[in-house]
Design a protein around this motif. Structure first.
Motif, PDB file in Angstrom:
ATOM      1  N   THR A  85      -7.311   2.536  -5.764  1.00 40.43           N
ATOM      2  CA  THR A  85      -8.013   3.299  -5.338  1.00 40.43           C
ATOM      3  C   THR A  85      -7.667   4.533  -4.498  1.00 40.43           C
ATOM      4  O   THR A  85      -6.685   4.533  -4.706  1.00 40.43           O
ATOM      5  N   GLU A  92      -8.508   7.533  -2.085  1.00 42.54           N
ATOM      6  CA  GLU A  92      -8.884   8.324  -0.873  1.00 42.54           C
ATOM      7  C   GLU A  92      -8.360   9.397  -0.727  1.00 42.54           C
ATOM      8  O   GLU A  92      -7.105   9.662  -0.987  1.00 42.54           O
ATOM      9  N   TRP A  97      -9.299  -7.832  -0.678  1.00 47.02           N
ATOM     10  CA  TRP A  97     -10.055  -6.614  -0.377  1.00 47.02           C
ATOM     11  C   TRP A  97      -9.715  -6.938   0.785  1.00 47.02           C
ATOM     12  O   TRP A  97     -10.369  -7.160   1.966  1.00 47.02           O
ATOM     13  N   VAL A 117      -3.319  -0.043  -4.062  1.00 51.76           N
ATOM     14  CA  VAL A 117      -3.026  -1.677  -3.338  1.00 51.76           C
ATOM     15  C   VAL A 117      -2.765  -2.698  -3.220  1.00 51.76           C
ATOM     16  O   VAL A 117      -3.084  -3.993  -2.734  1.00 51.76           O
ATOM     17  N   LYS A 170      -6.600  -1.941   4.486  1.00 51.05           N
ATOM     18  CA  LYS A 170      -7.045  -0.821   3.982  1.00 51.05           C
ATOM     19  C   LYS A 170      -6.303  -1.699   2.531  1.00 51.05           C
ATOM     20  O   LYS A 170      -5.716  -0.343   1.950  1.00 51.05           O
ATOM     21  N   ARG A 172       0.572  -1.321   0.047  1.00 52.81           N
ATOM     22  CA  ARG A 172       0.058  -0.341  -0.433  1.00 52.81           C
ATOM     23  C   ARG A 172       0.703   1.024  -0.001  1.00 52.81           C
ATOM     24  O   ARG A 172       1.262   1.237   0.549  1.00 52.81           O
ATOM     25  N   THR A 193     -13.511  -2.655  -2.834  1.00 53.23           N
ATOM     26  CA  THR A 193     -13.094  -2.211  -1.414  1.00 53.23           C
ATOM     27  C   THR A 193     -15.278  -2.241  -0.904  1.00 53.23           C
ATOM     28  O   THR A 193     -14.430  -2.345  -0.118  1.00 53.23           O
ATOM     29  N   ASP A 234     -15.891  -2.574  -8.584  1.00 56.44           N
ATOM     30  CA  ASP A 234     -15.420  -1.938  -7.066  1.00 56.44           C
ATOM     31  C   ASP A 234     -14.971  -3.350  -5.827  1.00 56.44           C
ATOM     32  O   ASP A 234     -15.503  -4.092  -5.734  1.00 56.44           O
ATOM     33  N   ALA A 276     -10.206  -5.128   4.910  1.00 57.77           N
ATOM     34  CA  ALA A 276     -11.148  -3.463   5.639  1.00 57.77           C
ATOM     35  C   ALA A 276      -9.750  -3.115   6.563  1.00 57.77           C
ATOM     36  O   ALA A 276      -9.441  -1.902   6.471  1.00 57.77           O
ATOM     37  N   ASP A 322     -16.994   0.459  -1.280  1.00 56.01           N
ATOM     38  CA  ASP A 322     -17.460   1.748  -0.702  1.00 56.01           C
ATOM     39  C   ASP A 322     -18.878   2.019  -1.839  1.00 56.01           C
ATOM     40  O   ASP A 322     -19.065   2.972  -1.665  1.00 56.01           O
ATOM     41  N   ARG A 326     -14.741  -9.442  -4.142  1.00 52.30           N
ATOM     42  CA  ARG A 326     -13.621  -8.171  -3.683  1.00 52.30           C
ATOM     43  C   ARG A 326     -12.141  -9.346  -3.753  1.00 52.30           C
ATOM     44  O   ARG A 326     -11.576  -8.625  -3.308  1.00 52.30           O
ATOM     45  N   GLU A 377     -12.399   0.210  -8.602  1.00 49.29           N
ATOM     46  CA  GLU A 377     -10.371   0.945  -7.936  1.00 49.29           C
ATOM     47  C   GLU A 377     -10.810   0.293 -10.007  1.00 49.29           C
ATOM     48  O   GLU A 377     -11.175   0.269 -10.378  1.00 49.29           O
TER      49      GLU A 377
END
Length: 253
Positions: free
Chosen positions: A161, A163, A206, A170, A211, A66, A136, A134, A208, A138, A185, A142
């Protein structure tokens, strides 16, 4: 070749007739029939119970990949506004020695980046078509991109992604790729194995808490036809010297 509808119907009719005949011969078809002896359940053998458990890894594997991509912002928060070619150029700039110079490992990739004027996935541009999903949870997509590391057969796979209007990498993996899939995911990468008839299947999912995409599955799976094992001769199978010793059978995973 798939069987035809007629062949499947004929086979089904023959199976029904066989079952009816068996039921008539056995008398009451409603009675319970024994399925034979059941194998005893065996618990796993715990090896070396007195061995002190390790508290930290011996080697730095890099389970969490990351990092913020410097010099790339996403003002509107929509990752589709980010150019995949620009993202790859930023990564190459951080490892310039791998892409520039006569003896650079991926010199051909660096040279072919000049062919990316139209965008990723066109012509001889080494940056492949980007995908948006998607990963993640949210509700926002991505960016999953890949680019060829030339010369050679290695492909780089990256996931990004957004932020706080920042582009964040990631997931990162370089390998000889036979297939890439997005599922839920997860990112699934299939790679050829040096063992004939098998391939590697690696899955990043993924997480959480971290991250980042974590490597959650690393498997070797059969892909080719199963080879027939030659049947041992009676003299070899009857030899007591070839029977496994208790220590050998206990060491089998």
């Amino acid at each position: 070749m798939p069987r035809s509808r007629h062949t499947r119907t004929a086979a089904l009719s023959a199976l029904v007739a066989l079952l009816l005949s068996a039921a008539t011969a056995c008398g009451d078809a409603g009675e319970l029939q024994g399925a034979g002896p059941t194998e005893a359940a065996a618990s796993p053998d715990k090896l070396w119970p007195k061995l002190t458990p390790a508290s930290r890894p011996a080697y730095e594997i890099g389970e969490v990949n990351r990092k913020v991509v410097k010099g790339v912002t996403v003002p509107g928060g929509d990752i589709r506004d980010v150019s995949p070619v620009v993202v790859v150029r930023k990564e190459m700039a951080e490892s310039r020695g791998d892409y520039e110079g006569e003896h650079a490992q991926y010199r051909e990739t660096g040279l072919l980046m000049a062919q990316c004027g139209v965008g990723a996935g066109h012509g001889r541009c080494p940056v492949l078509r980007p995908y948006y999903r998607d990963l993640t949870g949210d509700g926002r997509p991505e960016l999953t991109l890949g680019f060829r590391l030339l010369p050679g057969r290695t492909t780089a796979v990256r996931v990004y992604t957004v932020e706080k209007n920042r582009l964040v990498q990631v997931m990162s993996w370089d390998d000889a790729i036979s297939g890439v899939e997005l599922a839920g995911r997860s990112v699934i990468i299939r790679s050829p194995s040096e063992v004939a008839g098998y391939e590697y299947r690696l899955q990043w999912t993924w997480d959480a808490d971290q991250k980042a995409m974590l490597l959650t599955h690393d498997e070797m799976l059969r892909t080719g036809p199963r080879k027939k094992t030659p049947r041992p001769s009676p003299s070899r199978s009857a030899s007591p010297s070839l029977s496994p010793s208790p220590s050998a059978s206990a060491s089998t995973p």
